[in-house]
Design an enzyme around this catalytic site. Structure first.
Site, PDB file in Angstrom:
ATOM      1  N   ASP A   1      46.170  69.630   6.726  1.00 13.31           N
ATOM      2  CA  ASP A   1      46.164  68.165   6.616  1.00 13.31           C
ATOM      3  C   ASP A   1      45.565  67.729   5.287  1.00 13.31           C
ATOM      4  O   ASP A   1      45.016  66.633   5.157  1.00 13.31           O
ATOM      5  CB  ASP A   1      45.368  67.567   7.781  1.00 13.31           C
ATOM      6  CG  ASP A   1      45.607  66.073   7.930  1.00 13.31           C
ATOM      7  OD1 ASP A   1      44.766  65.388   8.545  1.00 13.31           O
ATOM      8  OD2 ASP A   1      46.632  65.576   7.400  1.00 13.31           O
TER       9      ASP A   1
ATOM     10  N   LYS B   1      49.464  67.401   0.210  1.00  7.32           N
ATOM     11  CA  LYS B   1      50.743  67.874   0.775  1.00  7.32           C
ATOM     12  C   LYS B   1      51.391  68.944  -0.084  1.00  7.32           C
ATOM     13  O   LYS B   1      52.112  69.782   0.416  1.00  7.32           O
ATOM     14  CB  LYS B   1      51.673  66.681   1.007  1.00  7.32           C
ATOM     15  CG  LYS B   1      51.026  65.560   1.834  1.00  7.32           C
ATOM     16  CD  LYS B   1      50.260  66.082   3.057  1.00  7.32           C
ATOM     17  CE  LYS B   1      49.267  65.059   3.587  1.00  7.32           C
ATOM     18  NZ  LYS B   1      48.287  65.644   4.519  1.00  7.32           N
TER      19      LYS B   1
ATOM     20  N   ASP C   1      50.270  68.595   9.627  1.00  5.24           N
ATOM     21  CA  ASP C   1      50.419  67.148   9.771  1.00  5.24           C
ATOM     22  C   ASP C   1      51.326  66.618   8.655  1.00  5.24           C
ATOM     23  O   ASP C   1      51.482  67.256   7.609  1.00  5.24           O
ATOM     24  CB  ASP C   1      49.035  66.475   9.688  1.00  5.24           C
ATOM     25  CG  ASP C   1      49.112  64.985  10.055  1.00  5.24           C
ATOM     26  OD1 ASP C   1      48.254  64.231   9.584  1.00  5.24           O
ATOM     27  OD2 ASP C   1      50.032  64.594  10.801  1.00  5.24           O
ATOM     28  N   ASN C   2      51.937  65.451   8.876  1.00  2.49           N
ATOM     29  CA  ASN C   2      52.648  64.703   7.832  1.00  2.49           C
ATOM     30  C   ASN C   2      53.883  65.378   7.269  1.00  2.49           C
ATOM     31  O   ASN C   2      54.229  65.176   6.097  1.00  2.49           O
ATOM     32  CB  ASN C   2      51.706  64.380   6.658  1.00  2.49           C
ATOM     33  CG  ASN C   2      50.414  63.779   7.105  1.00  2.49           C
ATOM     34  OD1 ASN C   2      49.349  64.362   6.881  1.00  2.49           O
ATOM     35  ND2 ASN C   2      50.468  62.629   7.755  1.00  2.49           N
TER      36      ASN C   2
ATOM     37  N   GLU D   1      50.058  57.808  11.755  1.00  2.00           N
ATOM     38  CA  GLU D   1      48.885  57.260  12.462  1.00  2.00           C
ATOM     39  C   GLU D   1      48.831  55.737  12.363  1.00  2.00           C
ATOM     40  O   GLU D   1      49.008  55.161  11.305  1.00  2.00           O
ATOM     41  CB  GLU D   1      47.566  57.865  11.928  1.00  2.00           C
ATOM     42  CG  GLU D   1      47.400  57.891  10.433  1.00  2.00           C
ATOM     43  CD  GLU D   1      47.897  59.175   9.813  1.00  2.00           C
ATOM     44  OE1 GLU D   1      48.765  59.832  10.385  1.00  2.00           O
ATOM     45  OE2 GLU D   1      47.408  59.517   8.733  1.00  2.00           O
TER      46      GLU D   1
HETATM   47  O1  LIG Z   1      47.398  62.314   1.654  1.00  2.00           O
HETATM   48  C1  LIG Z   1      47.085  62.545   2.825  1.00  2.00           C
HETATM   49  N1  LIG Z   1      46.194  63.471   3.137  1.00  2.00           N
HETATM   50  C2  LIG Z   1      45.550  64.209   2.076  1.00  2.00           C
HETATM   51  C3  LIG Z   1      44.175  64.513   2.543  1.00  2.00           C
HETATM   52  C4  LIG Z   1      43.283  64.955   1.718  1.00  2.00           C
HETATM   53  C5  LIG Z   1      41.926  65.247   2.195  1.00  2.00           C
HETATM   54  O2  LIG Z   1      41.639  66.603   1.927  1.00  2.00           O
HETATM   55  C6  LIG Z   1      41.037  66.670   0.641  1.00  2.00           C
HETATM   56  S1  LIG Z   1      42.091  67.517  -0.393  1.00  2.00           S
HETATM   57  C7  LIG Z   1      41.704  69.177  -0.320  1.00  2.00           C
HETATM   58  C8  LIG Z   1      42.216  69.974  -1.304  1.00  2.00           C
HETATM   59  C9  LIG Z   1      41.959  71.320  -1.280  1.00  2.00           C
HETATM   60  N2  LIG Z   1      41.211  71.868  -0.315  1.00  2.00           N
HETATM   61  C10 LIG Z   1      40.694  71.087   0.656  1.00  2.00           C
HETATM   62  C11 LIG Z   1      40.929  69.727   0.696  1.00  2.00           C
HETATM   63  C12 LIG Z   1      40.802  65.287   0.142  1.00  2.00           C
HETATM   64  O3  LIG Z   1      39.542  65.172  -0.457  1.00  2.00           O
HETATM   65  C13 LIG Z   1      40.909  64.459   1.400  1.00  2.00           C
HETATM   66  O4  LIG Z   1      39.693  64.378   2.091  1.00  2.00           O
HETATM   67  C14 LIG Z   1      47.675  61.741   3.922  1.00  2.00           C
HETATM   68  C15 LIG Z   1      48.346  60.588   3.584  1.00  2.00           C
HETATM   69  C16 LIG Z   1      48.888  59.795   4.579  1.00  2.00           C
HETATM   70  N3  LIG Z   1      49.581  58.605   4.204  1.00  2.00           N
HETATM   71  O5  LIG Z   1      50.133  57.898   5.063  1.00  2.00           O
HETATM   72  O6  LIG Z   1      49.642  58.313   2.962  1.00  2.00           O
HETATM   73  C17 LIG Z   1      48.779  60.138   5.934  1.00  2.00           C
HETATM   74  C18 LIG Z   1      48.107  61.317   6.277  1.00  2.00           C
HETATM   75  O7  LIG Z   1      47.999  61.701   7.583  1.00  2.00           O
HETATM   76  C19 LIG Z   1      47.569  62.128   5.282  1.00  2.00           C
HETATM   77  O8  LIG Z   1      46.950  63.288   5.668  1.00  2.00           O
HETATM   78 MG   LIG Z   2      47.386  63.751   7.719  1.00  2.00          MG
END
Ligand SMILES: O=C(NC/C=C/[C@H]1O[C@@H](Sc2ccncc2)[C@H](O)[C@@H]1O)c1cc([N+](=O)[O-])cc(O)c1O
Ligand SMILES: [Mg+2]
Length: 214
Positions: A141, A144, A169-170, A199
Site C-alpha cells: 500500500d 504504486k 491495494d489500489n 476508500e
Molecule cells: O498514493 C497512495 N498511497 C501511497 C502511500 C504512501 C505511504 O507510504 C510511504 S511511501 C514508502 C516508500 C517506500 N517504502 C515504504 C513506504 C509514504 O510516506 C506514505 O506514508 C494512495 C493514493 C490514493 N489516492 O486515492 O490517491 C489512495 C490510496 O489508497 C493510496 O494508498
Molecule cells: Mg492505498
C-alpha cells in the site's frame, strides 16, 4: 501554526477511540475520514476484504509496505494470533511519528514493529535484522510504482514461500498497471481480483490477492 492531516487524524483517535481497543481506533479513523477529511487509508469497505484475507491466512509473519497513519497496520494486527509479528515500513518520518502514536493508542506495540526508511533498502535486510525467514502475508500500500520492483526484490531475497499471500491495494485507483500485468501473467502466482471502491468514495478500486506458488 497549521497542523497536518495525520496530526488531525491522531487527534481524532485520541478523542474518540478507547485506549487498548484496536477496532475503536479503526472506527474513529473511518469516522474522521467520512465526516471531516478524506485520507488514503484502505478504509472500511476494502478493509472488510482485508480482514477476510488476514483471517483466512492467519499469518505468523506479516510485512506491510506503506504505514501512513497505521490504519491498516492496526486493522491487520487486531486479527493476528498471539505470537504473530507484523513489520511495517514507512518512508516519511512525520507519518512514522504519527503512526507510532496510533499503534500505541491501540495497545498493539508488542505485535507491530514500525521501521523507518525506503522498502528497497530494508527488504534485503529482513532476515539479518529481524530474524524473518519468510512472510506469510504481504500488504502492499505504498508508492504504486514500487509494488513491482519490491515484489521482485522479495522473490530474489527468498522472503516468499509456497503459499505466501500478497495483497495489493489500489490496483485500479490510483492503479498499479505494471504490477498487475506481471503478477497476473506470471506462472509463479495465482491471482484473484476483489472489486470494491476507493476508500470513502464511489470510485471503483480493488484489492489483488496473489498466492506465491514457489
Ligand atoms: O498514493 C497512495 N498511497 C501511497 C502511500 C504512501 C505511504 O507510504 C510511504 S511511501 C514508502 C516508500 C517506500 N517504502 C515504504 C513506504 C509514504 O510516506 C506514505 O506514508 C494512495 C493514493 C490514493 N489516492 O486515492 O490517491 C489512495 C490510496 O489508497 C493510496 O494508498
Ligand atoms: Mg492505498
Amino acid at each position: 501554526t497549521q497542523t497536518t492531516r495525520p496530526q488531525r487524524m491522531l487527534a481524532a483517535v485520541q478523542k474518540s477511540a478507547t485506549r487498548g481497543d484496536p477496532r475503536s481506533v479503526v472506527k474513529a479513523i473511518d469516522q474522521f475520514c467520512r465526516q471531516k477529511e478524506w485520507a488514503m487509508n484502505v478504509g472500511d469497505e476494502k478493509g472488510c476484504i482485508l480482514d477476510s484475507v488476514v483471517t483466512e491466512v492467519n499469518p505468523a509473519t506479516v510485512l506491510e509496505l506503506g504505514t501512513y497513519c497505521a490504519y491498516s497496520t492496526v486493522r491487520i494486527a487486531s486479527l493476528l494470533p498471539p505470537d504473530a509479528k507484523l513489520i511495517t515500513l514507512e518512508f516519511n518520518p512525520h507519518n512514522a511519528a504519527i503512526a507510532r502514536q496510533v499503534i500505541a493508542w491501540a495497545g498493539l506495540g508488542d505485535k507491530i514493529q514500525l521501521v523507518e526508511g525506503p522498502s528497497g533498502d530494508w527488504i534485503p535486510k529482513m532476515k539479518e535484522k529481524f530474524g524473518i525467514e519468510t512472510f506469510d502475508l504481504v500488504f502492499l500500500d505504498h508508492w504504486k510504482d514500487r509494488y513491482l520492483p519490491d515484489t521482485k526484490l522479495m522473490e530474489e531475497c527468498g522472503l516468499l514461500r509456497k503459499g505466501s499471500v500478497l495483497l495489493a491495494d489500489n490496483v485500479i485507483c490510483p492503479g498499479t498497471p505494471d504490477y498487475l500485468e506481471y503478477i497476473r501473467n506470471s506462472p509463479r502466482y495465482k491471482s484473484q481480483y476483489f472489486r470494491s471502491h476507493l476508500e470513502y468514495t464511489k470510485v471503483e478500486d480493488g484489492l489483488e490477492k496473489s498466492v506465491f506458488l514457489g
